[in-house]
Design an enzyme around this catalytic site. Structure first.
Site, PDB file in Angstrom:
ATOM      1  N   GLY A  47      -8.326  25.237  22.277  1.00  0.00           N
ATOM      2  CA  GLY A  47      -7.411  26.219  21.696  1.00  0.00           C
ATOM      3  C   GLY A  47      -6.993  25.971  20.257  1.00  0.00           C
ATOM      4  N   GLU A  95      -1.716  20.884  18.216  1.00  0.00           N
ATOM      5  CA  GLU A  95      -1.770  21.790  19.370  1.00  0.00           C
ATOM      6  C   GLU A  95      -1.651  23.235  18.906  1.00  0.00           C
ATOM      7  OE1 GLU A  95      -2.466  22.105  22.288  1.00  0.00           O
ATOM      8  OE2 GLU A  95      -2.118  20.269  23.422  1.00  0.00           O
ATOM      9  N   ASP A  96      -2.305  24.112  19.612  1.00  0.00           N
ATOM     10  CA  ASP A  96      -2.118  25.538  19.351  1.00  0.00           C
ATOM     11  C   ASP A  96      -0.817  26.033  19.979  1.00  0.00           C
ATOM     12  OD1 ASP A  96      -3.517  24.857  21.706  1.00  0.00           O
ATOM     13  OD2 ASP A  96      -4.117  26.925  22.016  1.00  0.00           O
ATOM     14  N   ASP A 149       3.566  24.861  26.079  1.00  0.00           N
ATOM     15  CA  ASP A 149       4.053  25.809  27.078  1.00  0.00           C
ATOM     16  C   ASP A 149       4.894  25.007  28.082  1.00  0.00           C
ATOM     17  OD1 ASP A 149       4.066  27.652  29.259  1.00  0.00           O
ATOM     18  OD2 ASP A 149       2.197  28.528  28.618  1.00  0.00           O
ATOM     19  N   SER A 150       4.287  24.525  29.166  1.00  0.00           N
ATOM     20  CA  SER A 150       5.025  23.701  30.119  1.00  0.00           C
ATOM     21  C   SER A 150       5.366  22.340  29.516  1.00  0.00           C
ATOM     22  CB  SER A 150       4.204  23.490  31.396  1.00  0.00           C
ATOM     23  OG  SER A 150       3.102  22.643  31.135  1.00  0.00           O
ATOM     24  N   GLY A 151       4.586  21.911  28.541  1.00  0.00           N
ATOM     25  CA  GLY A 151       4.756  20.573  27.953  1.00  0.00           C
ATOM     26  C   GLY A 151       3.909  19.519  28.647  1.00  0.00           C
ATOM     27  N   THR A 199       0.660  19.122  28.814  1.00  0.00           N
ATOM     28  CA  THR A 199      -0.479  18.604  28.034  1.00  0.00           C
ATOM     29  C   THR A 199      -0.015  17.527  27.067  1.00  0.00           C
ATOM     30  OG1 THR A 199      -1.637  20.706  28.240  1.00  0.00           O
ATOM     31  CG2 THR A 199      -2.335  19.256  26.449  1.00  0.00           C
ATOM     32  N   LYS A 218       6.666  27.611  23.207  1.00  0.00           N
ATOM     33  CA  LYS A 218       7.228  28.562  24.168  1.00  0.00           C
ATOM     34  C   LYS A 218       8.248  27.804  25.031  1.00  0.00           C
ATOM     35  CE  LYS A 218       3.948  31.474  25.976  1.00  0.00           C
ATOM     36  NZ  LYS A 218       3.077  31.965  27.092  1.00  0.00           N
ATOM     37  N   PHE A 250       2.363  36.173  27.094  1.00  0.00           N
ATOM     38  CA  PHE A 250       1.043  35.537  27.089  1.00  0.00           C
ATOM     39  C   PHE A 250       0.294  35.971  25.840  1.00  0.00           C
ATOM     40  CE2 PHE A 250      -3.302  34.560  28.165  1.00  0.00           C
ATOM     41  CZ  PHE A 250      -3.157  33.316  28.763  1.00  0.00           C
ATOM     42  N   ASP A 254      -7.066  31.681  24.316  1.00  0.00           N
ATOM     43  CA  ASP A 254      -7.926  32.529  25.152  1.00  0.00           C
ATOM     44  C   ASP A 254      -7.205  33.116  26.354  1.00  0.00           C
ATOM     45  OD1 ASP A 254      -7.711  30.048  26.655  1.00  0.00           O
ATOM     46  OD2 ASP A 254      -9.357  30.825  27.879  1.00  0.00           O
ATOM     47  N   ARG A 303     -10.580  34.283  21.743  1.00  0.00           N
ATOM     48  CA  ARG A 303     -10.303  33.152  20.853  1.00  0.00           C
ATOM     49  C   ARG A 303     -10.622  33.491  19.397  1.00  0.00           C
ATOM     50  NH1 ARG A 303      -9.442  28.418  23.937  1.00  0.00           N
ATOM     51  NH2 ARG A 303     -10.703  28.229  25.819  1.00  0.00           N
TER      52      ARG A 303
HETATM   53  C1  PRP Z   1      -3.701  25.328  26.459  1.00  0.00           C
HETATM   54  C2  PRP Z   1      -3.295  24.996  25.045  1.00  0.00           C
HETATM   55  C3  PRP Z   1      -2.546  23.705  25.179  1.00  0.00           C
HETATM   56  C4  PRP Z   1      -2.009  23.759  26.590  1.00  0.00           C
HETATM   57  C5  PRP Z   1      -0.533  23.992  26.553  1.00  0.00           C
HETATM   58  O1  PRP Z   1      -4.904  24.673  26.707  1.00  0.00           O
HETATM   59  O2  PRP Z   1      -4.415  24.877  24.207  1.00  0.00           O
HETATM   60  O3  PRP Z   1      -3.384  22.584  25.008  1.00  0.00           O
HETATM   61  O4  PRP Z   1      -2.664  24.831  27.267  1.00  0.00           O
HETATM   62  O5  PRP Z   1       0.000  24.183  27.828  1.00  0.00           O
HETATM   63  P1  PRP Z   1       1.069  23.222  28.496  1.00  0.00           P
HETATM   64  O6  PRP Z   1       2.146  22.933  27.509  1.00  0.00           O
HETATM   65  O7  PRP Z   1       1.557  24.057  29.666  1.00  0.00           O
HETATM   66  O8  PRP Z   1       0.368  21.988  28.954  1.00  0.00           O
HETATM   67  P2  PRP Z   1      -5.880  25.097  27.901  1.00  0.00           P
HETATM   68  O9  PRP Z   1      -5.757  24.095  28.990  1.00  0.00           O
HETATM   69  O10 PRP Z   1      -5.664  26.531  28.217  1.00  0.00           O
HETATM   70  O11 PRP Z   1      -7.319  24.886  27.322  1.00  0.00           O
HETATM   71  P3  PRP Z   1      -7.967  25.481  25.990  1.00  0.00           P
HETATM   72  O12 PRP Z   1      -7.287  24.775  24.845  1.00  0.00           O
HETATM   73  O13 PRP Z   1      -9.403  25.122  26.121  1.00  0.00           O
HETATM   74  O14 PRP Z   1      -7.730  26.974  25.953  1.00  0.00           O
END
Ligand code: PRP
Length: 175
Positions: free
Chosen positions: A44, A99-100, A103-105, A107, A131, A152, A159, A165
């Site tokens: 992303g 990071e792009d 969201d939940s944090g 990752t 977010k 979203f 994506d 993307r």
């Molecule tokens: C997306 C985005 C972040 C992550 C954030 O990746 O690129 O890395 O989710 O979400 P979180 O805060 O809830 O963890 P995704 O797993 O969709 O893969 P991608 O980057 O290949 O689209």
């Protein structure tokens, strides 16, 4: 092939580019003495990273991990998978996560735990989008582009089912 839905511009490219410039200035100010190793999470963040490094004006190194946190569709599975591992030795390096979206944090939380045993000197976080309404895991963000509501978003690297993307703007999908 999933049905194509019409994207509606949510953050236009001009605004994205202005914010990327602002983030670059903040990062340059903090890392002028010792440029960091940028660690970008694929897929992303590829477009954000590419635009950021072009205006950063710092001799950074760049590396990638590929993680996956979403299954298909718009709901996070909660499971993080390492799809492509980190090969560099990051011991005593200053790491800036790119990071792009946060969201939940989960990752970024996962990445901190994944990097800690490799003994970097520091780990900071730069995200284009935040977010906060969706947060499950607390995250400290050092450089934040836009704080957005719980919608979203696709485009500019993000994506939905691997589509959208390539869009140059950050968009929402029309129902
Ligand atoms: C997306 C985005 C972040 C992550 C954030 O990746 O690129 O890395 O989710 O979400 P979180 O805060 O809830 O963890 P995704 O797993 O969709 O893969 P991608 O980057 O290949 O689209």
């Amino acid at each position: 092939m999933v049905a194509w839905r019409t994207p509606k511009v949510f953050i236009p490219r001009e605004q994205i580019h202005g914010t990327v410039q602002r983030l670059a200035e903040e990062i340059r100010r903090d890392y002028r003495a010792a440029p960091p190793l940028l660690l970008s999470t694929l897929k992303g963040s590829f477009m954000f990273l590419a635009d950021l490094v072009r205006v950063l004006d710092l001799p950074v190194e760049i590396t990638f991990v590929r993680l996956s946190s979403y299954g298909s569709g718009t709901v996070s599975s909660g499971q993080i998978e390492v799809v492509q591992d980190l090969y560099e030795d990051i011991r005593a390096r200053d790491i800036l996560l790119i990071e792009d979206i946060i969201d939940s944090g989960r990752t970024v939380g996962f990445l901190h735990a994944y990097l800690a045993p490799r003994a970097p000197a520091s780990v900071r976080v730069c995200t284009l989008l935040d977010k906060p309404q969706r947060r499950q895991v607390p995250v400290t963000i050092d450089y934040c582009g836009f704080t957005i509501p719980d919608v979203f978003v696709v485009g500019y690297g993000l994506d939905w089912n691997e589509q959208y993307r390539h869009l140059p703007d950050i968009c929402v999908l029309e129902p």
